[in-house]
Design a protein around this motif. Structure first.
Motif, mmCIF file in Angstrom:
data_model
loop_
_atom_site.group_PDB
_atom_site.id
_atom_site.type_symbol
_atom_site.label_atom_id
_atom_site.label_comp_id
_atom_site.label_asym_id
_atom_site.label_seq_id
_atom_site.Cartn_x
_atom_site.Cartn_y
_atom_site.Cartn_z
ATOM 1 N N ILE A 1 -99.521 -38.094 17.068
ATOM 2 C CA ILE A 1 -99.144 -36.692 17.221
ATOM 3 C C ILE A 1 -98.319 -36.599 18.498
ATOM 4 N N VAL A 2 -97.094 -36.121 18.363
ATOM 5 C CA VAL A 2 -96.198 -35.996 19.508
ATOM 6 C C VAL A 2 -96.186 -34.542 19.973
ATOM 7 N N VAL A 3 -96.460 -34.363 21.257
ATOM 8 C CA VAL A 3 -96.368 -33.049 21.890
ATOM 9 C C VAL A 3 -95.224 -33.174 22.900
ATOM 10 N N PRO A 4 -94.024 -32.764 22.523
ATOM 11 C CA PRO A 4 -92.882 -32.952 23.421
ATOM 12 C C PRO A 4 -93.008 -32.125 24.698
ATOM 13 N N ARG A 5 -92.567 -32.706 25.787
ATOM 14 C CA ARG A 5 -92.436 -31.963 27.034
ATOM 15 C C ARG A 5 -91.291 -30.968 26.843
ATOM 16 N N LEU A 6 -91.475 -29.754 27.316
ATOM 17 C CA LEU A 6 -90.464 -28.717 27.138
ATOM 18 C C LEU A 6 -89.963 -28.201 28.485
ATOM 19 N N SER A 7 -88.665 -27.963 28.546
ATOM 20 C CA SER A 7 -88.062 -27.511 29.799
ATOM 21 C C SER A 7 -88.544 -26.116 30.193
ATOM 22 N N LYS A 8 -88.854 -25.252 29.214
ATOM 23 C CA LYS A 8 -89.267 -23.888 29.556
ATOM 24 C C LYS A 8 -90.577 -23.849 30.333
ATOM 25 N N TYR A 9 -91.365 -24.930 30.270
ATOM 26 C CA TYR A 9 -92.607 -25.022 31.040
ATOM 27 C C TYR A 9 -92.437 -25.879 32.299
ATOM 28 N N GLY A 10 -91.217 -26.320 32.569
ATOM 29 C CA GLY A 10 -90.971 -27.176 33.728
ATOM 30 C C GLY A 10 -91.490 -28.594 33.541
ATOM 31 N N GLU A 11 -91.653 -29.020 32.283
ATOM 32 C CA GLU A 11 -92.197 -30.349 31.992
ATOM 33 C C GLU A 11 -91.113 -31.422 31.909
ATOM 34 N N HIS A 12 -89.872 -30.984 31.818
ATOM 35 C CA HIS A 12 -88.724 -31.895 31.767
ATOM 36 C C HIS A 12 -87.474 -31.092 32.056
ATOM 37 N N VAL A 13 -86.362 -31.781 32.242
ATOM 38 C CA VAL A 13 -85.116 -31.089 32.589
ATOM 39 C C VAL A 13 -84.423 -30.469 31.373
#
Length: 158
Positions: A88-100
């Protein structure tokens, strides 16, 4: 055992760690959970955890898990599907500051389209996904590199 990995990014991924720890605390997950927390500031209360694993430990955790929950890093996803892990992939999202940016979401969608992983965009759906993934049959990953090398090998031999 469920193994959760957030990768080695400098950005925290507390959103995922908090949800998994909450699920374990509420017994929504009854299987043992190990979390590689990386740069997260949240400390799990109900799951075993470690900031980072060395290469051999990490490989052993992936080998030993029944389900892998991972960020959308290409290396981890490829390793998981090569090992035929329910992922199960939970992508890091920029809107949460988890990635650029949201490249992890784009890559994860491609893997899902190939029926290699499931993508979780809404963490409220994660408990149901964990239950459902156990009976799902994924396709087998086929590396273009391996296919290319096999064709070169056949050409050289004949």
């Amino acid at each position: 055992m469920i193994f959760v990995t957030v990768g080695s990014q400098k950005f925290p991924f507390d959103r995922l760690i908090k949800k998994v720890d909450q699920m374990a605390g509420e017994k929504a997950v009854t299987e043992e959970v190990f979390i590689q927390t990386g740069a997260c500031s949240f400390i799990p209360c109900f799951c075993r955890h470690q900031a980072f694993y060395d290469r051999d430990q990490f490989r052993a955790m992936i080998e030993g898990c029944s389900i892998l929950i991972t960020h959308g890093g290409a290396g981890t996803m490829v390793d998981a599907v090569k090992r035929r892990k329910k992922t199960i992939v939970v992508p890091r999202l920029s809107k949460y500051g988890e990635h650029v940016n949201d490249h992890q979401l784009q890559l994860a969608k491609k893997f899902q389209e190939m029926n290699l992983v499931w993508v979780c965009r809404d963490l409220e759906k994660l408990p149901g996904m964990i239950r459902g993934i156990r009976s799902h049959e994924f396709d087998t990953y086929s590396s273009n590199t391996e296919a290319f090398l096999a064709s070169v090998d056949r050409f050289i031999r004949f």
